[in-house]
Design an enzyme around this catalytic site. Sequence first.
Site, short mmCIF file in Angstrom:
data_model
loop_
_atom_site.label_atom_id
_atom_site.label_comp_id
_atom_site.label_asym_id
_atom_site.label_seq_id
_atom_site.Cartn_x
_atom_site.Cartn_y
_atom_site.Cartn_z
N TYR A 25 6.13 -3.82 -6.27
CA TYR A 25 5.41 -4.05 -5.14
C TYR A 25 6.11 -3.98 -3.99
O TYR A 25 5.78 -3.30 -3.00
CB TYR A 25 4.75 -5.62 -5.31
CG TYR A 25 4.10 -5.95 -4.09
CD1 TYR A 25 2.50 -5.85 -4.05
CD2 TYR A 25 4.64 -6.81 -3.11
CE1 TYR A 25 1.78 -6.00 -3.34
CE2 TYR A 25 3.74 -7.15 -2.04
CZ TYR A 25 2.32 -6.99 -2.18
OH TYR A 25 1.61 -7.42 -0.92
N HIS A 29 5.87 -1.27 -0.72
CA HIS A 29 5.93 -1.67 0.58
C HIS A 29 7.08 -1.21 1.52
O HIS A 29 6.96 -1.29 2.77
CB HIS A 29 5.63 -3.32 0.79
CG HIS A 29 4.34 -3.45 0.48
ND1 HIS A 29 3.80 -3.50 -0.73
CD2 HIS A 29 3.26 -3.62 1.37
CE1 HIS A 29 2.43 -3.92 -0.85
NE2 HIS A 29 2.10 -4.27 0.38
N TYR A 48 1.37 -8.34 11.25
CA TYR A 48 1.01 -8.24 9.62
C TYR A 48 2.35 -8.45 9.09
O TYR A 48 3.34 -7.44 9.07
CB TYR A 48 0.28 -6.92 9.29
CG TYR A 48 -0.37 -7.08 7.90
CD1 TYR A 48 -0.11 -8.25 7.13
CD2 TYR A 48 -1.21 -6.21 7.58
CE1 TYR A 48 -0.59 -8.07 5.76
CE2 TYR A 48 -1.70 -6.14 6.19
CZ TYR A 48 -1.47 -7.10 5.33
OH TYR A 48 -2.11 -7.30 4.23
N TRP A 83 -5.03 3.04 -0.95
CA TRP A 83 -3.88 2.03 -0.93
C TRP A 83 -4.23 0.87 -1.91
O TRP A 83 -3.27 0.65 -2.70
CB TRP A 83 -3.52 1.73 0.38
CG TRP A 83 -2.32 0.61 0.34
CD1 TRP A 83 -2.46 -0.66 0.48
CD2 TRP A 83 -0.91 0.83 0.36
NE1 TRP A 83 -1.15 -1.26 0.36
CE2 TRP A 83 -0.27 -0.32 0.39
CE3 TRP A 83 -0.13 2.04 0.26
CZ2 TRP A 83 1.15 -0.46 0.22
CZ3 TRP A 83 1.11 2.08 0.21
CH2 TRP A 83 1.98 0.85 0.29
#
Length: 115
Positions: A25, A29, A48, A83
Amino acid sequence: MSRDSAPGDYVQFVYHLKPGAGPEYDRRHAAVWPELLEAIGAAGIEDYRIWRHGEIVVGRMRTRHGVAAANAFMAATAIQKAWTASLLPLFERYQTEDGEPLWLDEVFRFAGAGS
């Protein structure tokens, strides 16, 4: 999506990753697709952020037009769908049975002595 926010307000959510999926993960990112970043900006998302502790992921975002408008915009884009599909194998749980994000509700705030 039933939750909304006033423009400029933050919303928070949580994801549960599959055991051991955290490093992957993080890797994904660290290289978010440029087209996705463009869509995030076009959706009116101004801030964000994502944090991870083990298999728990916490996100926070602020939008110009409210979270419902931003999420509606993003849901209509092919890049967001791609995504999300690419990350699905990493998630144990990321939404409710009704398809709602796992929203975090504020239960305490100390804004400082001058507020």
